[in-house]
Write a protein that holds these residues in place. Sequence first.
Motif, PDB file in Angstrom:
ATOM      1  N   PHE A 124      38.859 -82.716 -27.715  1.00 47.79           N
ATOM      2  CA  PHE A 124      39.597 -82.569 -28.970  1.00 47.79           C
ATOM      3  C   PHE A 124      40.262 -81.194 -29.032  1.00 47.79           C
ATOM      4  N   LEU A 125      39.530 -80.164 -28.611  1.00 50.38           N
ATOM      5  CA  LEU A 125      40.081 -78.804 -28.592  1.00 50.38           C
ATOM      6  C   LEU A 125      41.302 -78.725 -27.680  1.00 50.38           C
ATOM      7  N   ALA A 126      41.261 -79.372 -26.528  1.00 49.40           N
ATOM      8  CA  ALA A 126      42.414 -79.351 -25.632  1.00 49.40           C
ATOM      9  C   ALA A 126      43.643 -79.931 -26.329  1.00 49.40           C
ATOM     10  N   ASP A 127      43.447 -81.015 -27.077  1.00 50.96           N
ATOM     11  CA  ASP A 127      44.557 -81.576 -27.864  1.00 50.96           C
ATOM     12  C   ASP A 127      45.063 -80.559 -28.884  1.00 50.96           C
ATOM     13  N   CYS A 128      44.121 -79.890 -29.559  1.00 50.53           N
ATOM     14  CA  CYS A 128      44.499 -78.923 -30.602  1.00 50.53           C
ATOM     15  C   CYS A 128      45.330 -77.788 -30.029  1.00 50.53           C
ATOM     16  N   LEU A 129      44.913 -77.271 -28.888  1.00 52.63           N
ATOM     17  CA  LEU A 129      45.627 -76.145 -28.275  1.00 52.63           C
ATOM     18  C   LEU A 129      47.016 -76.567 -27.806  1.00 52.63           C
ATOM     19  N   THR A 130      47.099 -77.741 -27.197  1.00 57.16           N
ATOM     20  CA  THR A 130      48.402 -78.242 -26.749  1.00 57.16           C
ATOM     21  C   THR A 130      49.334 -78.458 -27.937  1.00 57.16           C
ATOM     22  N   ASP A 131      48.798 -79.025 -29.004  1.00 51.74           N
ATOM     23  CA  ASP A 131      49.597 -79.291 -30.195  1.00 51.74           C
ATOM     24  C   ASP A 131      50.074 -77.989 -30.843  1.00 51.74           C
ATOM     25  N   LEU A 132      49.182 -76.997 -30.927  1.00 49.27           N
ATOM     26  CA  LEU A 132      49.561 -75.735 -31.557  1.00 49.27           C
ATOM     27  C   LEU A 132      50.643 -75.025 -30.752  1.00 49.27           C
ATOM     28  N   ASP A 133      50.508 -75.021 -29.439  1.00 54.96           N
ATOM     29  CA  ASP A 133      51.534 -74.401 -28.603  1.00 54.96           C
ATOM     30  C   ASP A 133      52.893 -75.087 -28.804  1.00 54.96           C
ATOM     31  N   ALA A 134      52.870 -76.412 -28.873  1.00 53.92           N
ATOM     32  CA  ALA A 134      54.121 -77.158 -29.075  1.00 53.92           C
ATOM     33  C   ALA A 134      54.743 -76.855 -30.427  1.00 53.92           C
ATOM     34  N   SER A 135      53.919 -76.592 -31.438  1.00 49.70           N
ATOM     35  CA  SER A 135      54.442 -76.257 -32.764  1.00 49.70           C
ATOM     36  C   SER A 135      54.969 -74.832 -32.838  1.00 49.70           C
ATOM     37  N   LEU A 136      54.390 -73.928 -32.058  1.00 48.48           N
ATOM     38  CA  LEU A 136      54.816 -72.533 -32.069  1.00 48.48           C
ATOM     39  C   LEU A 136      56.151 -72.313 -31.365  1.00 48.48           C
ATOM     40  N   ARG A 137      56.427 -73.088 -30.343  1.00 48.47           N
ATOM     41  CA  ARG A 137      57.597 -72.817 -29.498  1.00 48.47           C
ATOM     42  C   ARG A 137      58.919 -72.928 -30.251  1.00 48.47           C
ATOM     43  N   PRO A 138      59.143 -73.920 -31.111  1.00 51.13           N
ATOM     44  CA  PRO A 138      60.422 -73.943 -31.844  1.00 51.13           C
ATOM     45  C   PRO A 138      60.618 -72.748 -32.767  1.00 51.13           C
ATOM     46  N   LEU A 139      59.519 -72.035 -33.104  1.00 53.53           N
ATOM     47  CA  LEU A 139      59.614 -70.861 -33.973  1.00 53.53           C
ATOM     48  C   LEU A 139      59.901 -69.588 -33.188  1.00 53.53           C
ATOM     49  N   GLY A 140      59.849 -69.682 -31.866  1.00 49.42           N
ATOM     50  CA  GLY A 140      60.028 -68.496 -31.033  1.00 49.42           C
ATOM     51  C   GLY A 140      58.733 -67.942 -30.505  1.00 49.42           C
ATOM     52  N   GLY A 141      57.640 -68.638 -30.736  1.00 50.18           N
ATOM     53  CA  GLY A 141      56.336 -68.167 -30.277  1.00 50.18           C
ATOM     54  C   GLY A 141      55.752 -69.098 -29.236  1.00 50.18           C
ATOM     55  N   ARG A 142      54.556 -68.792 -28.822  1.00 53.03           N
ATOM     56  CA  ARG A 142      53.781 -69.679 -27.953  1.00 53.03           C
ATOM     57  C   ARG A 142      52.334 -69.234 -28.004  1.00 53.03           C
ATOM     58  N   LEU A 143      51.455 -70.110 -27.604  1.00 49.75           N
ATOM     59  CA  LEU A 143      50.030 -69.804 -27.611  1.00 49.75           C
ATOM     60  C   LEU A 143      49.639 -69.207 -26.268  1.00 49.75           C
ATOM     61  N   VAL A 144      48.924 -68.094 -26.318  1.00 54.35           N
ATOM     62  CA  VAL A 144      48.410 -67.448 -25.114  1.00 54.35           C
ATOM     63  C   VAL A 144      46.919 -67.750 -25.014  1.00 54.35           C
ATOM     64  N   LEU A 145      46.494 -68.215 -23.853  1.00 50.75           N
ATOM     65  CA  LEU A 145      45.081 -68.495 -23.601  1.00 50.75           C
ATOM     66  C   LEU A 145      44.536 -67.484 -22.608  1.00 50.75           C
ATOM     67  N   ARG A 146      43.388 -66.936 -22.925  1.00 52.57           N
ATOM     68  CA  ARG A 146      42.679 -66.070 -22.004  1.00 52.57           C
ATOM     69  C   ARG A 146      41.232 -66.557 -21.893  1.00 52.57           C
ATOM     70  N   ARG A 147      40.545 -66.147 -20.856  1.00 48.96           N
ATOM     71  CA  ARG A 147      39.195 -66.609 -20.598  1.00 48.96           C
ATOM     72  C   ARG A 147      38.243 -65.408 -20.532  1.00 48.96           C
ATOM     73  N   GLY A 148      37.060 -65.555 -21.099  1.00 52.39           N
ATOM     74  CA  GLY A 148      36.052 -64.505 -21.064  1.00 52.39           C
ATOM     75  C   GLY A 148      35.470 -64.281 -22.439  1.00 52.39           C
TER      76      GLY A 148
END
Length: 443
Positions: free
Chosen positions: A53-77
């Motif tokens: 479910f989280l993977a869907d959420c992250l993909t969806d949020l990134d797709a929503s941010l891009r038309p605004l000029g943004g994007r989601l950054v993922l880091r690990r740790g």
Amino acid sequence: MSLAIALLTQDLRLHDNPVLRAACAAADEVVPLFVLDPGIAAAGFAAPNRAAFLADCLTDLDASLRPLGGRLVLRRGPAAPATARLAAELHAASVHVAAGVSAFAQRREQALRAEFGERLHVHDGSLTAVVPGAVTPAGKDHYAVFTPYFRAWSQAPRRTVHRPPKALRTPDGIASEPVPAAEPQSPALPPGGERAGRRLWRRYPLDRYADLHDDLAADATSRLSPYLHFGCLSAAALVAEALRHGGEGAEAFVRQLAWRDFHHQVLAARPGAAHHAYRDRGDHWLPEDDEECAAWRAGRTGFPLVDAGMRQLAHEGWMHNRARLVTASFLTKTLYRDWRIGARHFLRLLVDGDLANNQLNWQWVAGTGTDTRPNRVLNPLAQADRLDPDGAYVRRWVPELAHVPGRAVHRPWLLDEHPAGYPEPLVDPAALSARLRAARALD
């Protein structure tokens, strides 16, 4: 140009997101960041259903941010050092994050505070409708009983619900991890993400809620809990919209959101209640590793309503709230097993596996939590007659009983011929509270 990091946790949305709003107001450029923290897996909370479910959420949020000029950054740790490394790369002026209530969230905030000092901004009101601790009884740090809490909660000032940002500039060239692939454990898991949650909310017939939310067969609850857990929907916005809608259904729906806030304010004040009795009753629970616990997990207790709920959980990663209470009562009050056994099993499967609501609802049922009637037993037969009077819910989830008509399906041991493949009751149906009464010396 100034830059702010919006560290997103359980607020994976654009609409009414205090963290994103504050970051956009504070800087010319904003980096929406989500950290894949191994501490969540180490604590046992990275269950396959929630990971998918989280993977869907992250993909969806990134797709929503891009038309605004943004994007989601993922880091690990671990969240604090991962955020600090990104902040150093980008010379970030500030970091914004939502306040949490669990012990894990509080430790994360402390670690972020150690890294960033005054550059860290923690925002209340992102995860709940009313901030934990905003309303308290005289001389105490939280409410232990829901009804007086609800009265105070209903009168509490509410923050403004904000629109999504119109534009959000994220610099190019920032390294980002891919969204991790995840296979759900339950085959009928709902899709994750803000857009899916908002569609579900827009289509939900709120006026039916008061009449049908306890009807198991009608399946008329909102099913919004996973979207609230991951912050795809704002609890504050749902309350505001429901109150504007008005009516008995909206009032009943808002009361359930208040229950969610109630459990969050308890856990914020008593983080240890996630794993230890809120009110110790001196219980000496029966052992876990036996055939009874296995039968309960598998939905083979011989009590059809209990089994239907457990099978729905396995198939959907979700269970109707009334069925959750009945199945939890059967484990803790009828089989007299430790509530933590059930809470762990639910967290392994529930896509909405929220620590505050799951653990404290389990404690409420077990009589070690905030219930003012700690020895109540939710009789699965009486509950079945009330919540599933025609047996449709049971027949939906227990195919061995699909041919049994009407409410006779709830008592298969009374049929002339016991249904093939369905187990006999684990305990005597006439002695559903016997173990609890003996253990707590109630007789």
